[in-house]
Scaffold this motif. Structure first.
Motif, short mmCIF file in Angstrom:
data_model
loop_
_atom_site.label_atom_id
_atom_site.label_comp_id
_atom_site.label_asym_id
_atom_site.label_seq_id
_atom_site.Cartn_x
_atom_site.Cartn_y
_atom_site.Cartn_z
N GLY A 22 45.13 -17.34 48.92
CA GLY A 22 45.41 -16.88 50.28
C GLY A 22 46.80 -17.25 50.73
O GLY A 22 47.50 -16.45 51.37
N HIS A 23 47.23 -18.46 50.39
CA HIS A 23 48.56 -18.92 50.78
C HIS A 23 49.65 -18.08 50.12
O HIS A 23 50.64 -17.72 50.76
N GLY A 24 49.47 -17.76 48.83
CA GLY A 24 50.46 -16.95 48.14
C GLY A 24 50.59 -15.56 48.75
O GLY A 24 51.70 -15.05 48.95
N LEU A 25 49.47 -14.92 49.06
CA LEU A 25 49.49 -13.60 49.68
C LEU A 25 50.11 -13.66 51.06
O LEU A 25 50.91 -12.79 51.44
N HIS A 26 49.77 -14.68 51.83
CA HIS A 26 50.21 -14.76 53.22
C HIS A 26 51.73 -14.77 53.35
O HIS A 26 52.31 -14.04 54.16
N GLY A 27 52.40 -15.59 52.51
CA GLY A 27 53.85 -15.72 52.64
C GLY A 27 54.57 -14.40 52.43
O GLY A 27 55.41 -13.99 53.24
N SER A 28 54.24 -13.69 51.35
CA SER A 28 54.89 -12.42 51.06
C SER A 28 54.45 -11.32 52.03
O SER A 28 55.23 -10.42 52.37
N ALA A 217 63.48 -20.43 51.17
CA ALA A 217 64.02 -19.07 51.29
C ALA A 217 63.55 -18.19 50.15
O ALA A 217 63.26 -17.00 50.34
N PHE A 218 63.44 -18.76 48.96
CA PHE A 218 63.01 -18.00 47.78
C PHE A 218 61.61 -17.43 47.98
O PHE A 218 61.37 -16.24 47.77
N PHE A 219 60.69 -18.27 48.40
CA PHE A 219 59.31 -17.82 48.58
C PHE A 219 59.11 -17.01 49.86
O PHE A 219 58.22 -16.15 49.91
N SER A 220 59.90 -17.28 50.90
CA SER A 220 59.70 -16.60 52.17
C SER A 220 60.43 -15.26 52.26
O SER A 220 59.90 -14.29 52.80
N MET A 221 61.63 -15.20 51.72
CA MET A 221 62.47 -14.01 51.87
C MET A 221 62.57 -13.19 50.60
O MET A 221 63.22 -12.15 50.58
N GLY A 222 61.93 -13.66 49.52
CA GLY A 222 62.00 -12.92 48.26
C GLY A 222 61.44 -11.52 48.37
O GLY A 222 62.03 -10.56 47.84
N ALA A 223 60.31 -11.37 49.05
CA ALA A 223 59.72 -10.03 49.20
C ALA A 223 60.62 -9.13 50.05
O ALA A 223 60.74 -7.93 49.77
N PRO A 395 57.36 -27.21 45.42
CA PRO A 395 57.52 -26.71 46.77
C PRO A 395 56.36 -26.98 47.70
O PRO A 395 56.52 -26.86 48.90
N LEU A 396 55.19 -27.36 47.17
CA LEU A 396 54.03 -27.62 48.03
C LEU A 396 53.74 -29.09 48.18
O LEU A 396 52.77 -29.46 48.82
N THR A 397 54.58 -29.95 47.55
CA THR A 397 54.27 -31.37 47.55
C THR A 397 54.22 -31.93 48.97
O THR A 397 55.11 -31.71 49.77
N THR A 398 53.16 -32.68 49.27
CA THR A 398 52.98 -33.31 50.57
C THR A 398 53.09 -34.82 50.40
O THR A 398 53.15 -35.32 49.28
#
Length: 417
Positions: A22-28, A217-223, A395-398
């Protein structure tokens, strides 16, 4: 030992897989929908930054909430809120509203990963923690990559894909709420200031901030970049799916090289290669969609492992009692960079056009490479802790994953001493 550890966490990993889908789909999806609504790149970048502002706040407050009310209640609450926020996004096509919903999504999604990682840390031991964290990251990135392919689901109403995201985030709650384990502890962090980390490892500070800017930026603006290049949605989904899958393959060799050689040299070389690929992709991307996707995947495979090497480099210079506090501080620094990355990349794309995306990437990684070279000349020799933390920071490390990694590193130091 490994199979026994997996038997104790397979339900947790199932929940993580559903959450990451779900997280992967949501960002793009947000980037794709923003482009369809004719939002300019600068506006889209600001909307995307809302997620990372929520992530930064969540990294600070969620561990305290978990300590107060327990991880099951926190997970259920965050899953409910983020599922609702996702459904509310398409109801009002307005940038400020989308920014607020992205902020809520970042706050809650980061909180969900914190709960998952704290749970994983609580059921693992020093003997299997490294292996379980590596499997956790593989599951996370594989599911994130596969989640991109859900962009191909037909959506004539404009709501269907958002419903899918909401359903996946809600379904992730089921395995976690049925799992039995002891309540995880997030206590024991010794405070370490950024100034202390900078004195020990200036490269860790600069590279962590830069990695946050570039990877967000890579994951958010790549699409958005792919759509500006004229790719159809089916190829956009493939292009966004391949880098997380490539990361699974490239992370281990990168970590192995950093164990054998000066970690700063490996960071410098990978950063320089990433910058070169980004520059090459600007003219080459116009050749064909296949060339664009291949270069984008190669860039991700080279650039995305760098953050984990930076964390390992920072731990090389930390005493065992400092590792936990230092790792948590670096996660927050990463979040600060991540909050700025999409907005700055959006400005580049707004003023330069689609080449602005890779121009931004090339600039960030060139700065990182030059700084690593400078630090190597300033301090020719470097200490090297026993690594093995090949795939535990990304990139997801908390802060909780940082805690697990630091605890394992501390345990190894104790054994070595």
């Amino acid at each position: 030992m490994m199979f026994a550890g997996l038997r104790s966490v397979w339900v947790l990993l199932l929940g993580v897989a559903i959450l990451s889908l779900g997280h992967g789909l949501h960002g793009s999806l947000i980037g794709v929908r923003a482009s369809a609504e004719n939002f300019d790149a600068a506006t889209t970048g600001l909307i995307m930054s809302g997620y990372f502002a929520g992530l930064l706040l969540s990294s600070i407050v969620t561990p305290r909430i978990v300590q107060s009310v327990g991880h099951i209640r926190v997970f259920a609450a965050f899953a409910s809120v983020v599922s609702t926020a996702v459904l509310l996004i398409p109801l009002w096509v307005q940038p400020t509203w989308w920014f607020l919903m992205r902020f809520v999504a970042g706050l809650c999604t980061s909180g969900l990963f914190i709960v998952c990682e704290s749970w994983l840390n609580s059921v693992s031991t020093n003997k299997n923690r490294g292996q379980l964290l590596s499997i956790y990251m593989i599951v996370t990135y594989a599911a994130m990559g596969l989640g991109q392919l859900l962009l191909n689901v037909p959506d004539s109403s404009g709501f269907s894909r958002f419903i899918i995201v909401s359903a996946l985030l809600s379904m992730a709650m089921l395995p976690l709420t049925l799992m039995r384990s002891e309540t995880p502890s997030l206590a024991g962090i010794r405070s370490v200031t950024l100034a202390e980390i900078y004195r020990s490892s200036p490269l860790a500070i600069v590279a962590t901030l830069a990695s946050g800017m570039a990877q967000s930026a890579f994951f958010s603006m790549g699409a958005v970049y792919a759509l500006m290049q004229g790719l159809p949605l089916s190829l956009v989904s493939v292009m966004m799916a391949l880098p997380p899958l490539a990361l699974i393959i490239s992370q281990y060799p990168a970590g192995l090289l950093s164990d054998r050689y000066d970690r700063r040299s490996v960071i410098m070389i990978l950063s320089a290669i990433a910058a070169a690929i980004a520059l090459i992709s600007i003219p080459a991307a116009t050749i064909s969609s296949s060339v664009l996707i291949a270069l984008f995947t190669a860039f991700g495979a080279i650039a995305l492992p760098i953050y984990s090497l930076v964390i390992a480099h920072a731990n090389d210079h930390m005493a065992k009692e400092q590792m936990l506090g230092a790792s948590s501080k670096l996660v927050l620094l990463y979040g600060t960079g991540a909050m700025a990355g999409p907005s700055i990349a959006g400005q580049f794309m707004q003023h330069i056009g689609s080449p602005g995306f890779m121009t931004f990437m090339a600039l960030i990684y060139a700065i990182m490479a030059v700084h690593a070279l400078w630090r190597r000349r300033q301090r020719p020799t470097t200490v090297k802790a026993s690594a093995g933390d090949i795939m535990k920071a990304g990139p997801l490390t908390t802060p909780v994953a940082a805690q697990a990694q630091a605890e394992e590193g501390s345990a190894r130091q104790q054994v070595a001493s």
